[in-house]
Design an enzyme around this catalytic site. Structure first.
Site, PDB file in Angstrom:
ATOM      1  N   ALA A 392       0.816  -1.212   0.000  1.00 14.62           N
ATOM      2  CA  ALA A 392       0.000   0.000   0.000  1.00 14.62           C
ATOM      3  C   ALA A 392       0.847   1.260   0.000  1.00 14.62           C
ATOM      4  CB  ALA A 392      -0.935   0.014   1.224  1.00 14.62           C
ATOM      5  N   CYS A 393       0.401   2.242  -0.778  1.00 12.68           N
ATOM      6  CA  CYS A 393       0.981   3.580  -0.748  1.00 12.68           C
ATOM      7  C   CYS A 393      -0.163   4.582  -0.703  1.00 12.68           C
ATOM      8  CB  CYS A 393       1.905   3.838  -1.939  1.00 12.68           C
ATOM      9  SG  CYS A 393       1.064   3.936  -3.527  1.00 12.68           S
ATOM     10  N   ASP A 394       0.157   5.847  -0.754  1.00 11.98           N
ATOM     11  CA  ASP A 394      -0.865   6.869  -0.610  1.00 11.98           C
ATOM     12  C   ASP A 394      -1.888   6.829  -1.733  1.00 11.98           C
ATOM     13  OD1 ASP A 394      -1.716   9.145   1.044  1.00 11.98           O
ATOM     14  OD2 ASP A 394      -1.389  10.303  -0.776  1.00 11.98           O
ATOM     15  N   GLY A 396      -1.964   4.353  -4.239  1.00  9.46           N
ATOM     16  CA  GLY A 396      -2.306   3.004  -4.660  1.00  9.46           C
ATOM     17  C   GLY A 396      -1.967   2.721  -6.110  1.00  9.46           C
ATOM     18  N   LEU A 426      -4.111   3.566   0.622  1.00 11.45           N
ATOM     19  CA  LEU A 426      -4.396   3.441   2.049  1.00 11.45           C
ATOM     20  C   LEU A 426      -5.880   3.570   2.345  1.00 11.45           C
ATOM     21  CD1 LEU A 426      -1.454   5.553   3.492  1.00 11.45           C
ATOM     22  CD2 LEU A 426      -1.689   3.080   3.559  1.00 11.45           C
TER      23      LEU A 426
END
Length: 487
Positions: A392-394, A396, A426
């Site tokens: 996951a990243c900010d 996506g 996220l």
């Protein structure tokens, strides 16, 4: 002795990076909105490329209201999820209405404070509310606390900003009287980053400039705020030596600031990495020194402050001086910015392309231990095998998608074809995962987004190197996954 000094310097450097990452997490997710505003301003304001009275009505409300509210929401969300974002935006509205200048710095102070207070209050009520009354308590607690903090911001920010501007005006007048013109960079560079540039430029510098231009035919006062050589040099340093979103968006910001004359698009980059303020400050100081020696100046205010408008406002006897002065300011800011980025690096939020698996945390626990210190067996929450991993990243998209691809290839290569590896933003995490991998700076947001105590959270720093997922594989082996032949 030398070792102790090195450790102390290392701790200071880490604090600077941590603070930069803290600010970056507020600003960088909204950078696209800043660029969008810059494009609208460059196109449609009265002095823009395609002046349009109707379309230009969007420019001021976006700058005054939308952008600070986005920063306030993001700042609150980072601390306490959606509830933190809501109270952050509500509190930010108080400082916006209470001030006569753009309130980004106010948003970055009051929104995290409001979200932190709400988080503490929510913790006090946790598990003590009778079933059926949760929504009522949640809404009233957020509303009461948010309204109170918004009122505090409204009442306090006006006088505070007025006092700050008075101090700046006194300092600028002293510098002019003492004939130490380059020192104006000490006031102007921070004023720009705090979005006080228009207030200082039009309220203090421009009146002095018009008075001087009436006597001499030009004034250097008009090239203090609109001198965009130093800020362009700082942006170029970010474009070359920065990381993540800032590096990718700096070239667009250079175009908007240099050609469109909307210098405000540069400010979020420095808010996200405050050490770079010294690059712009140094470049501006040297530029003003050269301009003063060579006799540079403009006949009036260059608005917007594009290179084209500066050229149009340059009198014939100042052409060479302005080109040399602005050009040297650009080079000095670039050199200082490059040195700072190499020495101090970029905030962790920007390091979306450098990801090493190092730490692990259980949901609801503040105790984060390294893999080396506890061993892979400590990861196993049960004897059940791993079935799903989310990277996951900010957003996506970019970094998490690449990370998921690298990890998926590694998992299949080692014979675990039954493990699903996906990427996500996220905001869209699902509770059916066994492991969630994210950046250390985003860990708390990830833990707030899902409700499953059996999920293992791994923090990372480099999504792209295959060997950096050794620890993830150790967790898979510890959970006794069955290998499936790759043939």
């Amino acid at each position: 002795m030398a070792q102790g000094k090195a450790v102390k310097n290392s701790k200071i450097l880490e604090k600077i990076r941590k603070f930069g990452g803290y600010l970056s997490n507020m600003v960088m997710p909204n950078l696209g909105a800043f660029v969008g505003w810059g494009i609208l301003a460059a196109l449609f304001i009265p002095n823009g490329w395609f002046p349009n009275e109707n379309l230009s009505q969007m420019v001021e409300p976006i700058l005054i209201y939308l952008l600070p509210l986005l920063v306030g929401y993001t700042a609150g969300y980072n601390i306490h999820g959606q509830r933190g974002g809501v109270i952050g935006a509500l509190s930010t509205m108080g400082v916006i209405v209470g001030a006569d200048v753009t309130m980004f710095i106010g948003a970055m102070i009051i929104a995290p404070l409001a979200a932190w207070i709400l988080k503490k209050v929510d913790g006090l009520f946790a598990g003590k509310i009778k079933p059926g009354f949760e929504m009522l308590v949640d809404n009233f607690s957020l509303g009461l606390i948010g309204a109170g903090i918004a009122l505090f911001g409204f009442i306090s920010v006006g006088p505070a900003m007025g006092g700050l501007l008075s101090v700046m005006a006194s300092g600028i007048n002293w510098i002019v009287e003492q004939n130490v013109f380059p020192l104006l960079s000490i006031f102007m560079a921070p004023a720009q980053v705090l979005f006080l540039n228009n207030a200082v430029n039009h309220g203090i510098l421009a009146p002095l400039g018009f008075q001087e231009a009436a006597e001499l035919g030009k004034s250097l006062m008009f090239l203090v705020d609109t001198n965009n050589g130093p800020l362009l040099g700082t942006l170029l340093a970010i474009a070359v030596f920065g990381k993540g979103k800032a590096k990718k968006m700096a070239p667009m910001a250079m175009l908007i600031a240099g050609i469109g004359g909307i210098g405000e698009v540069y400010f979020p980059f420095v808010l996200a990495n405050p050490i770079l303020l010294f690059a712009t400050m140094g470049g501006l100081g040297v530029s003003l020194f050269i301009l003063e020696i060579l006799g540079g100046g403009l006949v009036g205010v260059a608005s917007p402050g594009s290179l084209i408008m500066i050229g149009l406002m340059t009198p014939p006897d100042a052409v060479v001086a302005n080109i040399v002065g602005i050009g040297i300011g650009f080079l000095v800011a670039f050199a200082i910015g490059a040195g700072l980025l190499k020495t101090f690096g970029s905030p962790k939020e920007d390091m979306t392309e450098e990801v090493t698996v190092k730490k692990k945390s259980k949901k609801g626990s503040n105790d984060v231990q390294s893999v080396d210190s506890i061993g892979a067996d400590a990861y196993a929450q049960s004897n059940s095998p791993i079935r799903k991993i989310i990277v996951a990243c900010d957003s996506g998209m970019g970094s998490s998608a690449m990370g998921a691809a690298v990890l998926r290839k590694r998992v299949i290569k080692e014979g675990f074809k039954d493990i699903e590896v996906v990427n996500s933003s996220l905001n869209k995490l699902t509770s059916d995962a066994d492991i969630i991998v994210t950046l250390e700076s985003l860990l708390e947001r990830a833990k707030l987004s899902v409700d499953n105590a059996n999920i293992d959270f791994l923090t990372v720093n480099n999504f792209l190197k295959d060997t950096e997922y050794d620890d993830v594989m150790d967790v898979i082996y510890a959970r006794k996954n069955d290998k499936v032949s790759s043939e």
